[in-house]
Design a protein around this motif. Structure first.
Motif, PDB file in Angstrom:
ATOM      1  N   VAL A   8       9.170  -8.478 -18.750  1.00 15.27           N
ATOM      2  CA  VAL A   8       8.086  -7.530 -18.536  1.00 15.27           C
ATOM      3  C   VAL A   8       8.274  -6.395 -19.530  1.00 15.27           C
ATOM      4  O   VAL A   8       9.372  -5.854 -19.645  1.00 15.27           O
ATOM      5  N   ASN A   9       7.194  -6.075 -20.265  1.00  7.20           N
ATOM      6  CA  ASN A   9       7.283  -5.002 -21.255  1.00  7.20           C
ATOM      7  C   ASN A   9       6.200  -3.970 -21.051  1.00  7.20           C
ATOM      8  O   ASN A   9       5.011  -4.302 -21.037  1.00  7.20           O
ATOM      9  N   GLY A  10       6.605  -2.733 -20.892  1.00  6.59           N
ATOM     10  CA  GLY A  10       5.646  -1.616 -20.839  1.00  6.59           C
ATOM     11  C   GLY A  10       4.582  -1.770 -19.775  1.00  6.59           C
ATOM     12  O   GLY A  10       3.429  -1.384 -19.973  1.00  6.59           O
ATOM     13  N   LEU A  11       4.948  -2.321 -18.630  1.00  4.21           N
ATOM     14  CA  LEU A  11       3.955  -2.540 -17.569  1.00  4.21           C
ATOM     15  C   LEU A  11       3.500  -1.207 -16.988  1.00  4.21           C
ATOM     16  O   LEU A  11       4.317  -0.328 -16.685  1.00  4.21           O
ATOM     17  N   ARG A  12       2.181  -1.095 -16.860  1.00  2.57           N
ATOM     18  CA  ARG A  12       1.617   0.120 -16.283  1.00  2.57           C
ATOM     19  C   ARG A  12       0.536  -0.301 -15.288  1.00  2.57           C
ATOM     20  O   ARG A  12      -0.481  -0.880 -15.662  1.00  2.57           O
ATOM     21  N   THR A  13       0.765  -0.037 -14.017  1.00  3.22           N
ATOM     22  CA  THR A  13      -0.189  -0.397 -12.971  1.00  3.22           C
ATOM     23  C   THR A  13      -0.640   0.866 -12.265  1.00  3.22           C
ATOM     24  O   THR A  13       0.187   1.667 -11.841  1.00  3.22           O
ATOM     25  N   VAL A  14      -1.956   1.040 -12.176  1.00  2.00           N
ATOM     26  CA  VAL A  14      -2.478   2.273 -11.587  1.00  2.00           C
ATOM     27  C   VAL A  14      -3.407   1.948 -10.414  1.00  2.00           C
ATOM     28  O   VAL A  14      -3.943   0.853 -10.318  1.00  2.00           O
ATOM     29  N   PHE A  15      -3.554   2.905  -9.541  1.00  2.00           N
ATOM     30  CA  PHE A  15      -4.484   2.800  -8.415  1.00  2.00           C
ATOM     31  C   PHE A  15      -5.455   3.969  -8.492  1.00  2.00           C
ATOM     32  O   PHE A  15      -5.025   5.124  -8.577  1.00  2.00           O
ATOM     33  N   ASP A  16      -6.743   3.651  -8.462  1.00  2.81           N
ATOM     34  CA  ASP A  16      -7.729   4.733  -8.490  1.00  2.81           C
ATOM     35  C   ASP A  16      -7.982   5.196  -7.065  1.00  2.81           C
ATOM     36  O   ASP A  16      -8.409   4.418  -6.217  1.00  2.81           O
ATOM     37  N   THR A  17      -7.701   6.470  -6.799  1.00  2.83           N
ATOM     38  CA  THR A  17      -8.001   7.018  -5.481  1.00  2.83           C
ATOM     39  C   THR A  17      -8.891   8.220  -5.677  1.00  2.83           C
ATOM     40  O   THR A  17      -9.096   8.677  -6.803  1.00  2.83           O
ATOM     41  N   ARG A  18      -9.402   8.743  -4.581  1.00  4.19           N
ATOM     42  CA  ARG A  18     -10.287   9.886  -4.710  1.00  4.19           C
ATOM     43  C   ARG A  18      -9.538  11.106  -5.226  1.00  4.19           C
ATOM     44  O   ARG A  18     -10.099  11.948  -5.900  1.00  4.19           O
ATOM     45  N   ALA A  19      -8.247  11.179  -4.891  1.00  3.65           N
ATOM     46  CA  ALA A  19      -7.473  12.338  -5.332  1.00  3.65           C
ATOM     47  C   ALA A  19      -7.130  12.259  -6.815  1.00  3.65           C
ATOM     48  O   ALA A  19      -6.693  13.232  -7.399  1.00  3.65           O
ATOM     49  N   GLY A  20      -7.328  11.073  -7.415  1.00  2.00           N
ATOM     50  CA  GLY A  20      -7.004  10.919  -8.820  1.00  2.00           C
ATOM     51  C   GLY A  20      -6.377   9.564  -9.056  1.00  2.00           C
ATOM     52  O   GLY A  20      -6.310   8.732  -8.149  1.00  2.00           O
ATOM     53  N   THR A  21      -5.935   9.324 -10.297  1.00  2.00           N
ATOM     54  CA  THR A  21      -5.330   8.036 -10.603  1.00  2.00           C
ATOM     55  C   THR A  21      -3.833   8.077 -10.322  1.00  2.00           C
ATOM     56  O   THR A  21      -3.114   8.895 -10.880  1.00  2.00           O
ATOM     57  N   VAL A  22      -3.413   7.192  -9.416  1.00  2.00           N
ATOM     58  CA  VAL A  22      -1.997   7.144  -9.069  1.00  2.00           C
ATOM     59  C   VAL A  22      -1.331   6.112  -9.962  1.00  2.00           C
ATOM     60  O   VAL A  22      -1.721   4.952  -9.978  1.00  2.00           O
ATOM     61  N   CYS A  23      -0.341   6.565 -10.703  1.00  2.00           N
ATOM     62  CA  CYS A  23       0.346   5.667 -11.613  1.00  2.00           C
ATOM     63  C   CYS A  23       1.582   5.122 -10.904  1.00  2.00           C
ATOM     64  O   CYS A  23       2.655   5.716 -10.946  1.00  2.00           O
ATOM     65  N   ALA A  24       1.398   3.981 -10.220  1.00  2.00           N
ATOM     66  CA  ALA A  24       2.460   3.458  -9.364  1.00  2.00           C
ATOM     67  C   ALA A  24       3.586   2.845 -10.180  1.00  2.00           C
ATOM     68  O   ALA A  24       4.739   2.882  -9.794  1.00  2.00           O
ATOM     69  N   VAL A  25       3.203   2.226 -11.305  1.00  2.00           N
ATOM     70  CA  VAL A  25       4.206   1.636 -12.195  1.00  2.00           C
ATOM     71  C   VAL A  25       3.909   2.171 -13.585  1.00  2.00           C
ATOM     72  O   VAL A  25       2.807   2.011 -14.084  1.00  2.00           O
ATOM     73  N   ASP A  26       4.875   2.834 -14.198  1.00  2.00           N
ATOM     74  CA  ASP A  26       4.586   3.521 -15.449  1.00  2.00           C
ATOM     75  C   ASP A  26       5.596   3.119 -16.524  1.00  2.00           C
ATOM     76  O   ASP A  26       6.682   3.677 -16.617  1.00  2.00           O
ATOM     77  N   GLY A  27       5.214   2.125 -17.318  1.00  2.00           N
ATOM     78  CA  GLY A  27       6.053   1.741 -18.435  1.00  2.00           C
ATOM     79  C   GLY A  27       7.337   1.048 -18.023  1.00  2.00           C
ATOM     80  O   GLY A  27       8.423   1.425 -18.454  1.00  2.00           O
TER      81      GLY A  27
END
Lengths: 332, 340, 302
Positions: A8-27
């Motif tokens: 796995v290289n540079g994986l970035r997984t985000v969740f869009d919520t009303r409060a903003g974009t949550v970056c659950a997995v960052d690089g």
């Protein structure tokens, strides 16, 4: 390089919520070698589960994989069609969930669920119907036997609710193993179980790994479990990998302050009478994080040089840590 | 521990849950289902002591804790608190007693009413027991307590959902301690928390104990936590106390095979891989139909005929150390020498 | 140490997390059909309250010259009586407007009284258990065994007609529905740790039922009550249709439909317009309460 099963290289997984974009997995960079057991440790919100849900292609909206490469045996899983991905999922990579009761279908018998899995993924089954059914029944009973469930023939006709929690976890492992995957991702396989049952399940996974020669990713919050069962460990914090290396080295001499804090937080009989030194504060919310070390606010070793993004640094002997103090010349 | 009278004494406490017989059951003569969750447990806790209560899910440890506080009415047996028979108290006297005996719960989400502010939740014991003369005094006392558990008095008007799990557990602790009780049942207070938060709460509980002179019954399934905190430890299996004694003795030289298997099952970071692990066969039997004789015999590697027939008596195996096993005199051990 | 203080003082980074109730109401407002229906219900209620200002005529004024006058858009009609007149020459529109008062008042009163009784009985049965539960649950089972309308007709025949008696006759059985909902919710809530915590503190049973449990189970009760309001309005109309409801000359939709029966072939509008009014109000309440139910059901949030 050649012995990497999953990369796995540079994986970035985000969740869009009303409060903003949550970056659950960052690089996140991660490697699972053939035949090894990789322990993934972190607290809730560290991104450990999301990382491997991303690998399995199980991230659903509002979540999405924003960037990164996921190479399994050299093939980029993100480039595959949903159909190709389904074929890999279950056949080559299997995953077990923390909650076995909800992960199993309550309306189908255990035997039916195992048959379903094999029908979907096993090309080696005989073509004729009768022979096929016999082969499946035989293999299912064998798998249940392998996970230590006695009188497997009868048990195959029972429904998930007729089994205890430990049994269900073993059944889920049996189903995951039915197609003889190359990689088993076990997400908190023992968290919901009692210690004596937990020991049974973990030993089972370790035994089967040796027997089938597969790789295992063990996601857990329990450093003790990692210490006893994993070759290498990857510690995650706030969506990032903060430390990786051979288990014994990392646990024996942690390099990242978070790993040190985690180890110091574990209460033990040996520490009676001494104060444990908990990590102060709590995990930051993963929205709009400042570009600095994520552990900064809780770190007892923090300094001005930590107020910028921190890379993974080579700490020698196959170890890496995301801390500037690993590289003496970076600390002014 | 000391020569003085214990603060809390539990004598042959039994708690049964009856399934209830329906009309159809009565007509067909089917017997009522009875779950014996706690079957005659006796133990005592000295003032200022922490007694750890350990066991796997379904062993009755939470039921025991709640029966002591009469949150679940004990079926039989006696609980004596500071010389008073708690089980015999009528409602008004029991209410007054509740100020002195409190409980901290496991689930930081379910244990706080989502529609109450922190100030209301923590202030309720003060108002119910008339411990403050005015609303202003309630607020002052609540603010002081909230700060004692590491939160800010500015948090008093917030609702529970605005806090993290660890913070909510702190609110639950403040609620339990605000009426200045003497005895607390801690029912798995750190099991639902992350490792680093768990350590914070354990530290807080030990600090508050010495500061406020508390006595704890600390229920947990985690041997490491129990071993770190407790002065004495009680091990439960299927509703029964199988071993009880000073923590150094019980955990370092466990005498009951169940305690030994628990010890060997715990993964520890300190000495990985150097251990012969005891594999317990099978699962916990159903408390609806507990096995005859010694309840552990279905999973015990040392079980013999007598274990299958007769329940063992509790015997003294060392100073203040008791265990219930037929084969104690043989000094069997599941653990390696190195571990003992 | 100061770091802890700082972080704890700052609290979670998402301080504005909304309460479940507000989230539910937002979900409700996002459903245009349900919101529209709620607006229709609101208009009916306003119409009922301000009937004397809205109605063009006195609903009891008879004018035999205008017997069975057709609606304005048909030959023989005029805009002074847009929906025409009935057999006694009374203005149908005005009677519908005044009739809304009866329907909505009875609907609201019955549901309010029944819900209050149901909440108390349900809380007692669900929290106290034991013989209280057995007694209440058996009584509920017995009441459920009677067909609702026949039960109400029997009671009305015994007590005689009248507004108060209609409400009584309907409440007699209506409370059973909120009671069962509340009992079920209470059974689940009594096992929650915050209820146990209140017991451990020494709170009384009444305090626990009314202050700890009730506020947390109110949402499903409100949803059920709004759905039931539509049923009660139909029941009231049915009783009035049978002549057991509100007595003339008070305008009631059910009675108006009944009045028009004899002339249904010559003057369809006498029965039809009040019928449409019933349909519209009941439909609007139903759609709005469905929306409410969806919004309050956590399974509908992702």
């Amino acid at each position: 390089m050649t012995d990497a099963l999953l990369e796995v290289n540079g994986l970035r997984t985000v969740f869009d919520t009303r409060a903003g974009t949550v970056c659950a997995v960052d690089g996140v960079d991660a490697t699972v070698r053939r035949g090894e057991c990789l322990g993934v440790v972190g607290e809730s919100g560290s991104g450990k589960s999301v990382t491997f849900a991303s690998v399995m292609g199980l991230v659903r909206p509002p979540g999405r994989i924003e960037a990164g490469r996921i190479l399994f045996e050299g093939r980029d899983l993100r480039a595959l069609s949903p159909r190709q991905m389904r074929a890999i999922r279950g056949r080559d990579i299997a995953m077990t969930m923390q909650d076995a009761l909800t992960a199993l279908n309550p309306a189908l018998t255990v035997g039916e669920q195992m048959a379903e899995m094999m029908e979907a993924h096993d090309e080696s089954l005989p073509a004729s119907r009768g022979a096929r059914r016999r082969a499946i029944a035989e293999r299912s009973a064998e798998m249940l036997g392998l996970v230590g469930i006695p009188s497997a023939g009868e048990r195959l006709r029972q429904y998930p609710h007729e089994f205890s929690g430990g049994m269900r976890q073993r059944i889920m492992i049996a189903i995951a193993l039915a197609s003889r995957p190359k990689l088993l991702i076990a997400d908190e396989p023992t968290t919901a179980l009692d210690v004596t049952i937990q020991a049974q399940v973990l030993e089972l996974i370790t035994d089967i790994r040796a027997e089938l020669g597969m790789s295992v990713v063990l996601i857990t919050h329990d450093l003790g479990v990692v210490a006893e069962h994993c070759d290498r460990v990857m510690v995650m914090y706030a969506g990032q990998v903060v430390e990786t290396g051979p288990t014994a080295d990392v646990i024996g001499a942690p390099r990242h302050p978070y790993t040190k804090g985690l180890l110091a937080s574990i209460p033990r009989l040996a520490l009676r009478g001494q104060r444990i030194r908990p990590i102060e504060g709590q995990v930051p919310e993963l929205i709009d994080l400042p570009p600095q070390c994520r552990f900064y606010s809780r770190c007892p070793e923090r300094g001005p040089e930590c107020l910028r993004p921190v890379e993974m640094h080579d700490a020698g002997e196959g170890r890496e840590a995301r801390c500037v103090r690993v590289v003496p010349e970076m600390v002014s | 521990m000391t020569g003085s009278a214990p603060l809390l004494e539990v004598d042959k406490l039994v708690k049964e849950y009856r399934g209830g017989r329906r009309l159809a059951d009565r007509l067909t003569g089917r017997p009522e289902t009875v779950v014996r969750a706690v079957t005659g447990v006796s133990l005592s806790i000295a003032r200022g002591e922490i007694v750890g209560l350990i066991g796997e899910s379904g062993c009755g440890k939470s039921t025991l804790g709640r029966s002591i506080l009469r949150l679940h009415e004990p079926t039989s047996g006696r609980v004596t608190f500071d010389g008073t028979d708690v089980t015999a108290l009528a409602a008004p006297a029991m209410k007054a007693m509740r100020r002195r005996m409190q409980i901290i719960f496991q689930d930081p989400y379910a244990s706080l009413n989502p529609r109450r502010t922190v100030g209301e939740i923590v202030g309720l014991p003060l108002r119910l027991h008339g411990l403050a003369r005015s609303p202003a005094e309630v607020r002052d006392l609540v603010a002081a307590m909230i700060e004692k558990v590491g939160l800010k008095s500015a948090h008093l008007d917030r609702y529970p959902h605005q806090f993290s799990g660890g913070q909510r557990q702190r609110i639950g602790i403040a609620r339990a301690l605000v009426s200045h009780p003497e005895f607390i049942v801690c029912d798995e207070p750190v099991s639902a928390l992350d490792v680093s938060i768990q350590a914070q709460i354990i530290q807080l509980l030990t600090d508050l104990k010495s500061e406020m002179g508390l006595t704890y019954l600390f229920i947990s399934h985690d041997i490491s936590v129990i071993g770190y905190l407790s002065d004495r430890v009680a091990v439960m299996y299927l509703g029964e106390l199988v071993e009880f004694g000073p923590v150094e003795d019980v955990l370092a030289r466990p005498r009951h095979p169940y305690t030994q298997s628990l010890m060997s099952a715990v993964p520890e970071v300190d000495r990985p891989g150097h251990r012969h692990r005891v594999r317990l066969e099978g699962d916990l039997p159903s408390p609806l139909a507990p096995p005859p004789g010694c309840r552990f015999h279905t999973r015990c590697p040392f079980a013999t005929d007598i274990c299958r027939r007769e329940a063992p008596r509790t015997e003294t195996v060392g100073p203040g150390h008791t265990a219930a096993c037929h084969r104690l005199s043989e000094n069997l051990s599941l653990l390696d020498e190195e571990q003992a | 140490m100061s770091a802890t203080e700082e972080i704890i003082a700052a609290g979670p980074a998402e301080p504005a997390r909304e309460t479940p109730f507000r989230r539910n109401m937002r979900a409700f407002a996002a459903n245009p059909l349900a919101l529209g229906s709620a607006v229709v219900v609101g208009l009916f209620i306003l119409m009922a309250i301000f009937a004397p200002l809205v109605a063009p005529h006195d609903p009891a004024d008879t004018d035999l010259l205008r017997r069975l006058q057709p609606p304005a858009w048909l030959p023989g009609g005029d805009w002074a009586h847009p929906l025409g007149c009935d057999a006694l020459g009374r203005d149908i529109l005005s009677r519908i407007i005044y009739g809304a008062r009866v329907s909505i008042f009875i609907g609201a009163a019955v549901v309010l009284v029944a819900t209050t009784i149901g909440i108390l009985a349900g809380l007692a049965a669900g929290y106290l258990r034991g013989w209280v539960d057995v007694a209440i649950s058996r009584f509920v089972d017995i009441l459920l065994g009677f067909p609702y309308l026949i039960f109400a007709i029997g009671l009305m025949a015994m007590m005689g007609p009248g507004l108060g008696n209609i409400i009584l006759a309907l409440v007699y059985k209506e409370w059973v529905i909120p009671c069962r909902v509340v009992r079920g919710e209470t059974l689940a809530a009594r096992e929650l740790e915050y209820v146990e915590a209140a017991r451990a503190i020494g709170a009384s049973r009444g305090y626990i039922m009314l202050r700890e449990i009730l506020p947390n189970i109110l949402s499903p009760v409100i949803v059920v009550s709004t759905i039931r309001m539509a049923h009660v309005i139909i029941l009231e109309a049915s009783l009035s249709f049978l002549g057991l409801g509100v007595q003339p000359p008070t305008a009631s939709w059910g009675a108006m439909v009944a009045d028009g029966r004899a002339f249904i072939l010559q003057a369809w509008w006498v029965s039809t317009f009040p019928g449409v009014a019933i349909l519209l109000l009941v439909l609007a309440i139903n759609v709005a309460s469905q929306g409410l139910r969806d919004a309050f059901d956590p399974r509908f949030h992702e």
